[in-house]
Design a protein around this motif. Structure first.
Motif, PDB file in Angstrom:
ATOM      1  N   VAL A 156     -37.162  -5.134   8.857  1.00 33.49           N
ATOM      2  CA  VAL A 156     -36.109  -6.085   8.473  1.00 33.49           C
ATOM      3  C   VAL A 156     -36.692  -7.484   8.336  1.00 33.49           C
ATOM      4  CG1 VAL A 156     -33.972  -7.207   9.259  1.00 33.49           C
ATOM      5  CG2 VAL A 156     -34.209  -4.716   9.394  1.00 33.49           C
ATOM      6  N   ALA A 157     -37.554  -7.863   9.271  1.00 27.66           N
ATOM      7  CA  ALA A 157     -38.211  -9.178   9.174  1.00 27.66           C
ATOM      8  C   ALA A 157     -39.077  -9.253   7.914  1.00 27.66           C
ATOM      9  CB  ALA A 157     -39.052  -9.435  10.420  1.00 27.66           C
ATOM     10  N   ALA A 158     -39.754  -8.157   7.598  1.00 33.79           N
ATOM     11  CA  ALA A 158     -40.571  -8.120   6.382  1.00 33.79           C
ATOM     12  C   ALA A 158     -39.692  -8.244   5.141  1.00 33.79           C
ATOM     13  CB  ALA A 158     -41.389  -6.830   6.339  1.00 33.79           C
ATOM     14  N   GLY A 174     -37.847 -16.940  -4.529  1.00 37.51           N
ATOM     15  CA  GLY A 174     -38.143 -18.367  -4.631  1.00 37.51           C
ATOM     16  C   GLY A 174     -39.435 -18.708  -5.352  1.00 37.51           C
ATOM     17  N   PHE A 175     -40.423 -17.835  -5.246  1.00 36.63           N
ATOM     18  CA  PHE A 175     -41.730 -18.166  -5.802  1.00 36.63           C
ATOM     19  C   PHE A 175     -42.102 -17.361  -7.034  1.00 36.63           C
ATOM     20  CE2 PHE A 175     -42.016 -19.113  -1.188  1.00 36.63           C
ATOM     21  CZ  PHE A 175     -42.082 -20.495  -1.305  1.00 36.63           C
ATOM     22  N   LEU A 176     -41.272 -16.381  -7.405  1.00 34.33           N
ATOM     23  CA  LEU A 176     -41.579 -15.589  -8.586  1.00 34.33           C
ATOM     24  C   LEU A 176     -40.387 -15.532  -9.548  1.00 34.33           C
ATOM     25  CD1 LEU A 176     -43.607 -13.684 -10.031  1.00 34.33           C
ATOM     26  CD2 LEU A 176     -42.499 -11.814  -8.817  1.00 34.33           C
ATOM     27  N   VAL A 177     -39.259 -15.017  -9.090  1.00 36.54           N
ATOM     28  CA  VAL A 177     -38.132 -14.751  -9.985  1.00 36.54           C
ATOM     29  C   VAL A 177     -37.535 -16.038 -10.561  1.00 36.54           C
ATOM     30  CG1 VAL A 177     -35.805 -13.767 -10.138  1.00 36.54           C
ATOM     31  CG2 VAL A 177     -37.601 -12.557  -8.881  1.00 36.54           C
ATOM     32  N   VAL A 178     -37.193 -16.987  -9.711  1.00 39.43           N
ATOM     33  CA  VAL A 178     -36.539 -18.206 -10.208  1.00 39.43           C
ATOM     34  C   VAL A 178     -37.462 -19.007 -11.139  1.00 39.43           C
ATOM     35  CG1 VAL A 178     -35.559 -20.432  -9.526  1.00 39.43           C
ATOM     36  CG2 VAL A 178     -34.805 -18.329  -8.397  1.00 39.43           C
ATOM     37  N   PRO A 179     -38.732 -19.206 -10.785  1.00 38.09           N
ATOM     38  CA  PRO A 179     -39.590 -19.889 -11.768  1.00 38.09           C
ATOM     39  C   PRO A 179     -39.672 -19.160 -13.108  1.00 38.09           C
ATOM     40  CG  PRO A 179     -40.631 -19.921  -9.616  1.00 38.09           C
ATOM     41  CD  PRO A 179     -39.431 -19.024  -9.510  1.00 38.09           C
ATOM     42  N   LEU A 180     -39.679 -17.823 -13.073  1.00 35.08           N
ATOM     43  CA  LEU A 180     -39.712 -17.066 -14.324  1.00 35.08           C
ATOM     44  C   LEU A 180     -38.431 -17.244 -15.137  1.00 35.08           C
ATOM     45  CD1 LEU A 180     -41.502 -13.771 -13.269  1.00 35.08           C
ATOM     46  CD2 LEU A 180     -42.346 -15.527 -14.832  1.00 35.08           C
ATOM     47  N   SER A 227     -38.163 -10.963   0.492  1.00 38.01           N
ATOM     48  CA  SER A 227     -37.107 -11.275  -0.470  1.00 38.01           C
ATOM     49  C   SER A 227     -37.084 -12.769  -0.777  1.00 38.01           C
ATOM     50  CB  SER A 227     -35.742 -10.790   0.039  1.00 38.01           C
ATOM     51  OG  SER A 227     -35.349 -11.484   1.205  1.00 38.01           O
ATOM     52  N   LEU A 228     -37.277 -13.598   0.247  1.00 38.91           N
ATOM     53  CA  LEU A 228     -37.359 -15.043   0.021  1.00 38.91           C
ATOM     54  C   LEU A 228     -38.565 -15.384  -0.860  1.00 38.91           C
ATOM     55  CD1 LEU A 228     -36.562 -16.313   3.617  1.00 38.91           C
ATOM     56  CD2 LEU A 228     -35.208 -16.803   1.576  1.00 38.91           C
ATOM     57  N   THR A 229     -39.683 -14.752  -0.576  1.00 36.05           N
ATOM     58  CA  THR A 229     -40.909 -15.003  -1.333  1.00 36.05           C
ATOM     59  C   THR A 229     -40.732 -14.611  -2.790  1.00 36.05           C
ATOM     60  OG1 THR A 229     -42.247 -14.612   0.649  1.00 36.05           O
ATOM     61  CG2 THR A 229     -43.376 -14.465  -1.474  1.00 36.05           C
ATOM     62  N   THR A 230     -40.227 -13.419  -3.017  1.00 37.95           N
ATOM     63  CA  THR A 230     -40.075 -12.909  -4.380  1.00 37.95           C
ATOM     64  C   THR A 230     -39.103 -13.755  -5.188  1.00 37.95           C
ATOM     65  OG1 THR A 230     -40.540 -10.676  -3.593  1.00 37.95           O
ATOM     66  CG2 THR A 230     -39.491 -10.883  -5.750  1.00 37.95           C
ATOM     67  N   ALA A 285     -38.782 -17.305   8.403  1.00 43.13           N
ATOM     68  CA  ALA A 285     -38.881 -15.856   8.208  1.00 43.13           C
ATOM     69  C   ALA A 285     -40.325 -15.389   8.397  1.00 43.13           C
ATOM     70  CB  ALA A 285     -38.367 -15.472   6.816  1.00 43.13           C
ATOM     71  N   ALA A 286     -41.285 -16.160   7.906  1.00 45.89           N
ATOM     72  CA  ALA A 286     -42.696 -15.796   8.060  1.00 45.89           C
ATOM     73  C   ALA A 286     -43.113 -15.809   9.534  1.00 45.89           C
ATOM     74  CB  ALA A 286     -43.585 -16.745   7.254  1.00 45.89           C
ATOM     75  N   VAL A 287     -42.698 -16.831  10.263  1.00 44.42           N
ATOM     76  CA  VAL A 287     -43.029 -16.904  11.697  1.00 44.42           C
ATOM     77  C   VAL A 287     -42.355 -15.763  12.451  1.00 44.42           C
ATOM     78  CG1 VAL A 287     -42.753 -18.289  13.798  1.00 44.42           C
ATOM     79  CG2 VAL A 287     -43.516 -19.376  11.677  1.00 44.42           C
ATOM     80  N   THR A 288     -41.107 -15.472  12.115  1.00 43.06           N
ATOM     81  CA  THR A 288     -40.401 -14.351  12.745  1.00 43.06           C
ATOM     82  C   THR A 288     -41.161 -13.054  12.520  1.00 43.06           C
ATOM     83  OG1 THR A 288     -38.250 -15.423  12.519  1.00 43.06           O
ATOM     84  CG2 THR A 288     -38.249 -13.023  12.760  1.00 43.06           C
ATOM     85  N   PHE A 289     -41.542 -12.806  11.289  1.00 48.76           N
ATOM     86  CA  PHE A 289     -42.309 -11.601  10.971  1.00 48.76           C
ATOM     87  C   PHE A 289     -43.610 -11.573  11.765  1.00 48.76           C
ATOM     88  CE2 PHE A 289     -45.386  -9.459   8.024  1.00 48.76           C
ATOM     89  CZ  PHE A 289     -44.921  -8.176   8.236  1.00 48.76           C
TER      90      PHE A 289
END
Length: 141
Positions: A9-11, A21-27, A16-19, A125-129
């Motif tokens: 779940v943490a992953a 914020g850093f991939l989908v929205v810029p595209l 999901s935030l990474t994908t 989220a990264a620190v939690t993971f």
């Protein structure tokens, strides 16, 4: 079993935030015909991400309340401040910042605030993971 599920779940939360914020929205801004269309679609995706983040954070918070003394419970309690912070950031972004961006109210300021809050949520989220990962086993020679 629950520690493994919590790690997944943490992953999911972080990935999901990474994908998004850093991939989908810029595209979206690169490939859609107008920035207005891209912004409208991004807003819908960020709303969906709010609910993914909230559900993940709530699940992780419930896992920290199990009250056990295992190594996982200790790691989960150490992550609690980051889980709560990430969830608060996502809810504030959705219900306090996003309406101002959609209304185009001082767009530069509110977009910057929203972007910073998203980055901070991503870090939580990264620190939690990272905190939920089991410790690495060292080999002894």
């Amino acid at each position: 079993m629950m520690s493994r599920l919590s790690l997944w779940v943490a992953a999911l939360w972080w990935a999901s935030l990474t994908t998004l914020g850093f991939l989908v929205v810029p595209l979206l801004f690169v490939h859609l015909p107008t920035p207005a269309m891209a912004g409208s679609m991004a807003a819908k995706l960020f709303t969906a991400q709010t609910w993914v983040s909230t559900v993940c954070a709530l699940f992780l918070l419930l896992q920290t309340r199990s009250g056990g003394a295992s190594a996982f419970e200790h790691r989960a309690r150490a992550a609690m401040i980051f889980i709560v912070s990430g969830m608060l950031l996502t809810l504030l972004s959705e219900f306090a910042v996003a309406p101002r961006i959609v209304a185009r109210e001082n767009l530069r300021l509110w977009h910057s605030v929203g972007s910073l809050m998203y980055l901070l949520q991503w870090l939580c989220a990264a620190v939690t993971f990272g905190k939920l990962l089991p410790p690495r086993q060292t080999s002894q020679v």
